[in-house]
Every structure is written in C-alpha cells, then in structure tokens.
Design a protein around this motif. Structure first.
Motif, PDB file in Angstrom:
ATOM      1  N   GLY A  59       0.844  -1.183   0.000  1.00 19.94           N
ATOM      2  CA  GLY A  59       0.000   0.000   0.000  1.00 19.94           C
ATOM      3  C   GLY A  59       0.881   1.234   0.000  1.00 19.94           C
ATOM      4  O   GLY A  59       2.107   1.135   0.077  1.00 19.94           O
TER       5      GLY A  59
ATOM      6  N   CYS B 278      -4.906   3.908   2.137  1.00 22.83           N
ATOM      7  CA  CYS B 278      -4.583   2.473   2.152  1.00 22.83           C
ATOM      8  C   CYS B 278      -4.633   1.951   3.585  1.00 22.83           C
ATOM      9  O   CYS B 278      -5.176   0.871   3.843  1.00 22.83           O
ATOM     10  CB  CYS B 278      -3.198   2.215   1.571  1.00 22.83           C
ATOM     11  SG  CYS B 278      -3.016   2.608  -0.174  1.00 22.83           S
TER      12      CYS B 278
ATOM     13  N   ARG C  11      -8.165   1.472   4.696  1.00 21.65           N
ATOM     14  CA  ARG C  11      -8.798   0.364   3.978  1.00 21.65           C
ATOM     15  C   ARG C  11      -8.281  -0.985   4.480  1.00 21.65           C
ATOM     16  O   ARG C  11      -9.059  -1.929   4.694  1.00 21.65           O
ATOM     17  CB  ARG C  11      -8.541   0.515   2.477  1.00 21.65           C
ATOM     18  CG  ARG C  11      -9.265  -0.471   1.612  1.00 21.65           C
ATOM     19  CD  ARG C  11      -8.952  -0.298   0.121  1.00 21.65           C
ATOM     20  NE  ARG C  11      -9.087   1.082  -0.340  1.00 21.65           N
ATOM     21  CZ  ARG C  11      -8.062   1.883  -0.626  1.00 21.65           C
ATOM     22  NH1 ARG C  11      -6.821   1.459  -0.511  1.00 21.65           N
ATOM     23  NH2 ARG C  11      -8.273   3.110  -1.037  1.00 21.65           N
TER      24      ARG C  11
ATOM     25  N   GLY D 170      -8.160  -5.124  -2.493  1.00 25.58           N
ATOM     26  CA  GLY D 170      -7.195  -4.657  -3.479  1.00 25.58           C
ATOM     27  C   GLY D 170      -5.740  -4.634  -3.068  1.00 25.58           C
ATOM     28  O   GLY D 170      -4.890  -4.196  -3.846  1.00 25.58           O
ATOM     29  N   HIS D 171      -5.413  -5.104  -1.887  1.00 27.60           N
ATOM     30  CA  HIS D 171      -4.028  -5.047  -1.414  1.00 27.60           C
ATOM     31  C   HIS D 171      -3.406  -6.443  -1.346  1.00 27.60           C
ATOM     32  O   HIS D 171      -3.983  -7.360  -0.762  1.00 27.60           O
ATOM     33  CB  HIS D 171      -3.962  -4.371  -0.040  1.00 27.60           C
ATOM     34  CG  HIS D 171      -4.326  -2.928  -0.098  1.00 27.60           C
ATOM     35  ND1 HIS D 171      -3.417  -1.950  -0.407  1.00 27.60           N
ATOM     36  CD2 HIS D 171      -5.523  -2.296   0.077  1.00 27.60           C
ATOM     37  CE1 HIS D 171      -4.020  -0.779  -0.412  1.00 27.60           C
ATOM     38  NE2 HIS D 171      -5.308  -0.966  -0.124  1.00 27.60           N
TER      39      HIS D 171
ATOM     40  N   ASP E 113      -9.939  -6.335  -8.361  1.00 30.37           N
ATOM     41  CA  ASP E 113      -9.955  -5.643  -7.064  1.00 30.37           C
ATOM     42  C   ASP E 113      -8.877  -4.566  -7.003  1.00 30.37           C
ATOM     43  O   ASP E 113      -9.107  -3.478  -6.475  1.00 30.37           O
ATOM     44  CB  ASP E 113      -9.770  -6.643  -5.919  1.00 30.37           C
ATOM     45  CG  ASP E 113     -10.980  -7.542  -5.730  1.00 30.37           C
ATOM     46  OD1 ASP E 113     -12.097  -7.112  -6.077  1.00 30.37           O
ATOM     47  OD2 ASP E 113     -10.807  -8.663  -5.226  1.00 30.37           O
ATOM     48  N   TYR E 114      -7.706  -4.850  -7.566  1.00 34.97           N
ATOM     49  CA  TYR E 114      -6.608  -3.875  -7.572  1.00 34.97           C
ATOM     50  C   TYR E 114      -7.002  -2.631  -8.376  1.00 34.97           C
ATOM     51  O   TYR E 114      -6.729  -1.506  -7.967  1.00 34.97           O
ATOM     52  CB  TYR E 114      -5.341  -4.509  -8.143  1.00 34.97           C
ATOM     53  CG  TYR E 114      -4.200  -3.541  -8.308  1.00 34.97           C
ATOM     54  CD1 TYR E 114      -3.471  -3.103  -7.209  1.00 34.97           C
ATOM     55  CD2 TYR E 114      -3.860  -3.043  -9.560  1.00 34.97           C
ATOM     56  CE1 TYR E 114      -2.416  -2.202  -7.353  1.00 34.97           C
ATOM     57  CE2 TYR E 114      -2.816  -2.152  -9.716  1.00 34.97           C
ATOM     58  CZ  TYR E 114      -2.107  -1.731  -8.610  1.00 34.97           C
ATOM     59  OH  TYR E 114      -1.073  -0.839  -8.748  1.00 34.97           O
TER      60      TYR E 114
ATOM     61  N   LEU F 265      -8.825   0.433  -6.780  1.00 30.39           N
ATOM     62  CA  LEU F 265      -8.136   1.340  -5.861  1.00 30.39           C
ATOM     63  C   LEU F 265      -8.042   2.741  -6.458  1.00 30.39           C
ATOM     64  O   LEU F 265      -7.969   2.915  -7.674  1.00 30.39           O
ATOM     65  CB  LEU F 265      -6.723   0.832  -5.556  1.00 30.39           C
ATOM     66  CG  LEU F 265      -6.598  -0.458  -4.762  1.00 30.39           C
ATOM     67  CD1 LEU F 265      -5.137  -0.876  -4.653  1.00 30.39           C
ATOM     68  CD2 LEU F 265      -7.208  -0.319  -3.386  1.00 30.39           C
ATOM     69  N   HIS F 266      -8.013   3.735  -5.582  1.00 32.20           N
ATOM     70  CA  HIS F 266      -7.797   5.127  -5.977  1.00 32.20           C
ATOM     71  C   HIS F 266      -6.417   5.234  -6.616  1.00 32.20           C
ATOM     72  O   HIS F 266      -5.509   4.457  -6.304  1.00 32.20           O
ATOM     73  CB  HIS F 266      -7.908   6.021  -4.732  1.00 32.20           C
ATOM     74  CG  HIS F 266      -7.891   7.470  -5.049  1.00 32.20           C
ATOM     75  ND1 HIS F 266      -6.738   8.199  -5.111  1.00 32.20           N
ATOM     76  CD2 HIS F 266      -8.904   8.336  -5.341  1.00 32.20           C
ATOM     77  CE1 HIS F 266      -7.029   9.449  -5.409  1.00 32.20           C
ATOM     78  NE2 HIS F 266      -8.347   9.557  -5.548  1.00 32.20           N
TER      79      HIS F 266
ATOM     80  N   CYS G 219      -3.339   5.098  -4.501  1.00 26.25           N
ATOM     81  CA  CYS G 219      -3.195   3.858  -3.744  1.00 26.25           C
ATOM     82  C   CYS G 219      -2.609   2.716  -4.580  1.00 26.25           C
ATOM     83  O   CYS G 219      -2.292   1.660  -4.053  1.00 26.25           O
ATOM     84  CB  CYS G 219      -4.558   3.407  -3.203  1.00 26.25           C
ATOM     85  SG  CYS G 219      -5.264   4.574  -2.033  1.00 26.25           S
ATOM     86  N   MET G 220      -2.471   2.932  -5.872  1.00 25.53           N
ATOM     87  CA  MET G 220      -1.961   1.873  -6.742  1.00 25.53           C
ATOM     88  C   MET G 220      -0.451   1.743  -6.563  1.00 25.53           C
ATOM     89  O   MET G 220       0.330   2.535  -7.053  1.00 25.53           O
ATOM     90  CB  MET G 220      -2.328   2.145  -8.196  1.00 25.53           C
ATOM     91  CG  MET G 220      -3.792   2.017  -8.454  1.00 25.53           C
ATOM     92  SD  MET G 220      -4.129   2.038 -10.192  1.00 25.53           S
ATOM     93  CE  MET G 220      -5.797   1.439 -10.175  1.00 25.53           C
TER      94      MET G 220
END
Length: 113
Positions: A35, A40, A43, A88-89, A100-101, A104-105, A108-109
């Motif tokens: 993250g 992140c 989340r 997503g993590h 899911d990844y 992410l905003h 956050c990627m």
C-alpha cells in the motif's frame, strides 16, 4: 491379547493429543501488505477488522507491516489475508485480483510484484 489392546489404545490417545493444536486467543502476527498512503491504511485496517476474531490491526506505511492480534479460535491468519486481498491489497501469501486492484484510488496503486 490384553496388552495389545492397551498398547493400541495408548497409541491412539497419543496420536489424538498430537493432532490437536493449541489455538491462542491472543496470537500476534506481522504480515507484509502492499500500500502507499493513509487511505490504504484505513482500507487495510478496516478489511482486517471485518474478520471476526481480529482484536487489533495496525498497518505502518513506512515498512508495509500489518501488526495483528487475532483469536485463532475464531479466525485464521489466511482469513485476514483473504479479506485484505479482497479490497485490493496484496499480502505475502494472498494476491488481490486484478479487478480488485483496479478499483483502488490512483494514489493507492502500488507497484505490484
């Protein structure tokens, strides 16, 4: 004959005792979770707490470590890792799906391995 039956019973009892794992109500774990930012952090911690049996979850941005305390009678470490991957993590064992990844905003990627 009596000695054979007693011997077999003793072997059965010893195997049964070894098969039962002692599960801790306050097991501590540190796992790596990818993250980048405060979003992140929120989340990841929210996903960890969504698993019944998680008592404490604190993710550190600087070293990407999630410090957990869980009740192993209610959940397992893999349950927590799956919940985190679902948001997503990636964790050390369970990777998030591409779908899911992608949810992410932008900030956050993280760089996936």
């Amino acid at each position: 004959m009596k000695n054979i039956v007693i011997g077999l019973l003793l072997m059965l009892v010893s195997f049964t005792a070894q098969a039962q794992e002692k599960k801790s109500k306050n097991a501590k774990y540190n796992i790596e979770v990818n993250g980048n930012c405060e979003m992140c952090k929120k989340r990841i911690e929210k996903a960890a707490f969504s698993v019944s049996g998680v008592k404490s979850a604190e993710w550190h941005i600087d070293d990407h470590q999630l410090h957990l305390i869980i009740n192993e009678e209610k959940c397992s470490l893999i349950d927590v890792k799956k919940a985190i991957a679902k948001v997503g993590h990636d964790t050390d064992e369970v990777k998030a799906t591409d779908e899911d990844y992608e949810k992410l905003h932008g900030c956050c990627m993280y760089e996936r391995k």
